[in-house]
Write an enzyme that holds these catalytic residues in place. Sequence first.
Site, PDB file in Angstrom:
ATOM      1  N   TYR A  30      -1.121   3.897  -2.459  1.00 30.77           N
ATOM      2  CA  TYR A  30      -0.344   3.880  -3.660  1.00 30.77           C
ATOM      3  C   TYR A  30       0.209   6.039  -3.093  1.00 30.77           C
ATOM      4  O   TYR A  30      -0.082   7.069  -2.393  1.00 30.77           O
ATOM      5  CB  TYR A  30      -0.417   4.193  -4.826  1.00 30.77           C
ATOM      6  CG  TYR A  30      -0.875   5.509  -5.326  1.00 30.77           C
ATOM      7  CD1 TYR A  30      -0.389   6.549  -6.628  1.00 30.77           C
ATOM      8  CD2 TYR A  30      -1.927   5.961  -5.494  1.00 30.77           C
ATOM      9  CE1 TYR A  30      -0.149   7.143  -7.013  1.00 30.77           C
ATOM     10  CE2 TYR A  30      -3.440   7.505  -5.624  1.00 30.77           C
ATOM     11  CZ  TYR A  30      -1.676   8.139  -6.949  1.00 30.77           C
ATOM     12  OH  TYR A  30      -2.647   9.156  -7.412  1.00 30.77           O
ATOM     13  N   LYS A 144      -5.224   8.721  -0.893  1.00 36.06           N
ATOM     14  CA  LYS A 144      -4.278   8.525  -2.328  1.00 36.06           C
ATOM     15  C   LYS A 144      -4.720   7.109  -2.618  1.00 36.06           C
ATOM     16  O   LYS A 144      -4.049   5.664  -2.599  1.00 36.06           O
ATOM     17  CB  LYS A 144      -3.164   8.764  -1.731  1.00 36.06           C
ATOM     18  CG  LYS A 144      -2.138   9.376  -3.267  1.00 36.06           C
ATOM     19  CD  LYS A 144      -0.673   9.818  -3.442  1.00 36.06           C
ATOM     20  CE  LYS A 144       0.030  10.065  -3.827  1.00 36.06           C
ATOM     21  NZ  LYS A 144      -0.905  10.788  -5.303  1.00 36.06           N
ATOM     22  N   GLU A 176      -9.090  20.934  -6.818  1.00 35.97           N
ATOM     23  CA  GLU A 176      -8.071  20.812  -7.345  1.00 35.97           C
ATOM     24  C   GLU A 176      -8.259  20.191  -8.736  1.00 35.97           C
ATOM     25  O   GLU A 176      -8.468  20.600  -9.173  1.00 35.97           O
ATOM     26  CB  GLU A 176      -7.409  19.371  -6.284  1.00 35.97           C
ATOM     27  CG  GLU A 176      -8.072  17.821  -6.487  1.00 35.97           C
ATOM     28  CD  GLU A 176      -7.408  17.570  -5.678  1.00 35.97           C
ATOM     29  OE1 GLU A 176      -6.750  17.397  -4.828  1.00 35.97           O
ATOM     30  OE2 GLU A 176      -8.096  16.285  -5.073  1.00 35.97           O
ATOM     31  N   LEU A 200      -6.412  15.857  -2.148  1.00 29.70           N
ATOM     32  CA  LEU A 200      -5.393  15.318  -1.897  1.00 29.70           C
ATOM     33  C   LEU A 200      -4.910  15.734  -0.735  1.00 29.70           C
ATOM     34  O   LEU A 200      -4.854  17.390  -1.551  1.00 29.70           O
ATOM     35  CB  LEU A 200      -4.743  14.751  -2.621  1.00 29.70           C
ATOM     36  CG  LEU A 200      -3.941  13.424  -2.080  1.00 29.70           C
ATOM     37  CD1 LEU A 200      -3.975  12.187  -1.949  1.00 29.70           C
ATOM     38  CD2 LEU A 200      -2.710  13.469  -3.488  1.00 29.70           C
TER      39      LEU A 200
END
Length: 286
Positions: A30, A144, A176, A200
């Site tokens: 996505y 992702k 993160e 990411l």
Amino acid sequence: MIWFDDRFVPESESKVSYLDRGYCFGDGVYEVFRVYAGQVYEGAAHYERLVRSAREIKLRLPYPLEEIERIVLELIERERLRDGSVYLQITRGVAPRAHSFPPADTQPVLLVYASPAKRRVESMRGGIAAITRPDERWLRCDIKSLNLLGSVLAKQEAEEAGADDVILHRDGIVTECSASNVMIVKDGVLLTHPANRLILHGVTRAVVLRLARELGIPAEERPFSLETLRRADEAFLTSTIMEVMPIVAIDGARVGDGAPGPVTRRLQQAYEATIPASALSGGGGQ
């Protein structure tokens, strides 16, 4: 109005098959695009990441990339979206449930929808609180993908602790946040985890690093520890929706003097300068 399974349809008419591999396995990828003043922000970077994510899980795009871009732009126009976001999802398609890939001619399913969203100006000015937790997600966070249960559970822990987000770490090394990248400032130097498989490759992260270079702010992409995080002078997260969001408390302790710091403020201002002025007036409208 949304794009679902080869056409624009009213949201109420969309029906996801119980055999869709996104539903059964989270087998898909996505992207989330930010829209300012009716325009997609950093679109090229988002599409590049979409293509990379699909390639990494051996998922073919249902249409040429140019056609996907056209669908996104038409949806924005149909919805008259000025400021908000567009969610785009591609699954490996509908097929009998089996862990191995379905036949090669199985058609991937594309879903695209748009939502209005205001900029979180008040939080950007005052900052947010975060907690720290072990990073228990899989080891391909650079993709992702739809496999977000680890992030969901981490975000829920933050909510239950009365915090806005969670900062994750693997064996004491900060990675993160639940759905964003994290950066700190120590002695004037900007630090963030390298863009490897453990985080990411954030589009906003890349913009902020570029802005830091333009402003002459020293920036290093290298691992840093929980101890370094807790001794940081400033901290903030970056994401498509949250932009540059100051973190002023971590695990109940103040970051620096408990207010957004000067480097964070400079980067916020520089980031805002890349946004159309009409999207900034009044704090960002629907």
